[in-house]
Design an enzyme around this catalytic site. Structure first.
Site, mmCIF file in Angstrom:
data_model
loop_
_atom_site.group_PDB
_atom_site.id
_atom_site.type_symbol
_atom_site.label_atom_id
_atom_site.label_comp_id
_atom_site.label_asym_id
_atom_site.label_seq_id
_atom_site.Cartn_x
_atom_site.Cartn_y
_atom_site.Cartn_z
ATOM 1 N N HIS A 83 0.872 -1.139 -0.015
ATOM 2 C CA HIS A 83 -0.021 0.096 -0.153
ATOM 3 C C HIS A 83 0.881 1.227 0.024
ATOM 4 C CE1 HIS A 83 -2.745 3.105 1.105
ATOM 5 N NE2 HIS A 83 -3.651 2.335 0.884
ATOM 6 N N GLU A 155 -3.721 1.919 -7.625
ATOM 7 C CA GLU A 155 -4.013 3.111 -6.295
ATOM 8 C C GLU A 155 -2.943 4.308 -6.757
ATOM 9 O OE1 GLU A 155 -6.346 1.541 -3.025
ATOM 10 O OE2 GLU A 155 -4.210 1.589 -2.459
ATOM 11 N N GLY A 161 -7.330 8.980 -0.559
ATOM 12 C CA GLY A 161 -7.889 10.003 0.941
ATOM 13 C C GLY A 161 -7.802 11.277 0.378
ATOM 14 N N SER A 200 -10.227 7.090 -3.624
ATOM 15 C CA SER A 200 -11.323 7.947 -3.582
ATOM 16 C C SER A 200 -12.497 7.575 -4.467
ATOM 17 C CB SER A 200 -10.976 9.533 -3.931
ATOM 18 O OG SER A 200 -10.023 10.051 -3.047
ATOM 19 N N GLY A 221 -11.202 2.823 0.492
ATOM 20 C CA GLY A 221 -10.562 3.268 2.094
ATOM 21 C C GLY A 221 -11.458 4.071 2.558
ATOM 22 N N GLY A 222 -11.619 5.597 2.565
ATOM 23 C CA GLY A 222 -12.726 6.188 3.497
ATOM 24 C C GLY A 222 -13.880 5.920 3.464
HETATM 25 P P1 PGA Z 1 -9.348 6.037 -0.100
HETATM 26 O O1 PGA Z 1 -8.433 5.085 0.161
HETATM 27 O O2 PGA Z 1 -10.719 5.243 -0.843
HETATM 28 O O3 PGA Z 1 -9.757 6.637 0.925
HETATM 29 O O4 PGA Z 1 -8.849 6.960 -1.099
HETATM 30 C C1 PGA Z 1 -7.956 4.029 -0.601
HETATM 31 C C2 PGA Z 1 -6.879 3.212 0.057
HETATM 32 O O5 PGA Z 1 -6.446 3.660 1.025
HETATM 33 O O6 PGA Z 1 -6.409 2.261 -0.521
#
Ligand code: PGA
Length: 238
Positions: A83, A155, A161, A200, A221-222
């Protein structure tokens, strides 16, 4: 690094209740202290679970680390490796990520290999070479057959994020490049492996992202912290 026992219990209950009627593969990856909670809560459901990191060594004096065998010991199926926060904040190099990938598979876990470029790398036109280099490190260390027993997640670091999502076209371009690179070694593995998009992902953009031919799902993630949002994304994936 979100959540606590009470919040997790609530989130898991809502996700379990909602996912039952949605036809898509779902896994939840939590911080180490909560893996026991996942094991207990998700037993007998269709939801798989995993960890967010793993040690590259199999056993020994590595205080504070958690081995792949320990994760496998109580039924963990998946583990994130590479990650961007592990690469960026904890200095995990391509070689370390490849070693973690290998350690996970040796214990029977399914690694979810995360790759992706920073904003500076994208702006300087290096997206393709960075992602290719990150993937190559694992291919060199573990071989193409190992990819058949893994999941890949693209990613872009600038989208994680931040609320900024890669456009479906930007994501698709990189996903296609990942599959091209894999197909140079094995066409069947390249077309069979799941390549997820992360960064995101929200209910508002999930349908368009998942409609791209080389995007097989999401690494959330979020939005996974809000059951209704996560379930809406699962619905989009199904
Ligand atoms: P996010 O995080 O969806 O909050 O952008 C993705 C991740 O941490 O892999």
């Amino acid at each position: 690094m979100h959540g606590n026992l009470r919040q997790n219990a609530d989130l898991l209950d809502r996700i379990k209740a909602g996912v039952a009627s949605i036809g898509c593969d779902v896994a939840v990856c939590a911080p180490f202290p909560y893996l026991g909670q996942l094991q207990a809560s998700l037993a007998g459901t269709s939801i798989a679970w995993g960890a967010q990191s793993v040690c590259e060594y199999s056993e020994g004096a590595f205080t504070g680390e958690v081995s792949a065998a320990m994760l496998a010991d109580f039924g963990c199926r998946y583990v994130l490796v590479g990650h961007s926060e592990r690469r960026g904040l904890y200095g995990e190099t391509d070689a370390v990520v490849a070693a973690k990938f290998k350690a996970a598979q040796m214990a029977g876990l399914v690694p979810i290999l995360c790759v992706g470029e920073t904003l500076v790398e994208r702006q300087s036109g290096n997206t393709a070479s960075v992602v290719a280099r990150q993937l190559s490190a694992v291919l060199e260390a573990c071989g193409i057959d190992a990819i058949a027993r893994a999941v890949v997640a693209y990613e872009p670091v600038w989208a994680i994020g931040t609320g900024v999502t890669a456009s479906p076209e930007q994501a698709q371009e990189v996903h296609a490049a990942i599959r091209r690179q894999l197909s140079e070694r094995d066409v069947a593995v390249a077309s069979g492996v799941s390549v997820l998009y992360g960064g995101s992902v929200k209910p508002q953009n999930a349908v368009e992202l998942f409609a791209q031919p080389d995007i097989d799902g999401g690494l959330i993630g979020g939005a996974a912290l809000v059951a209704d949002d996560f379930l809406a994304i699962c619905q989009a994936a199904s």
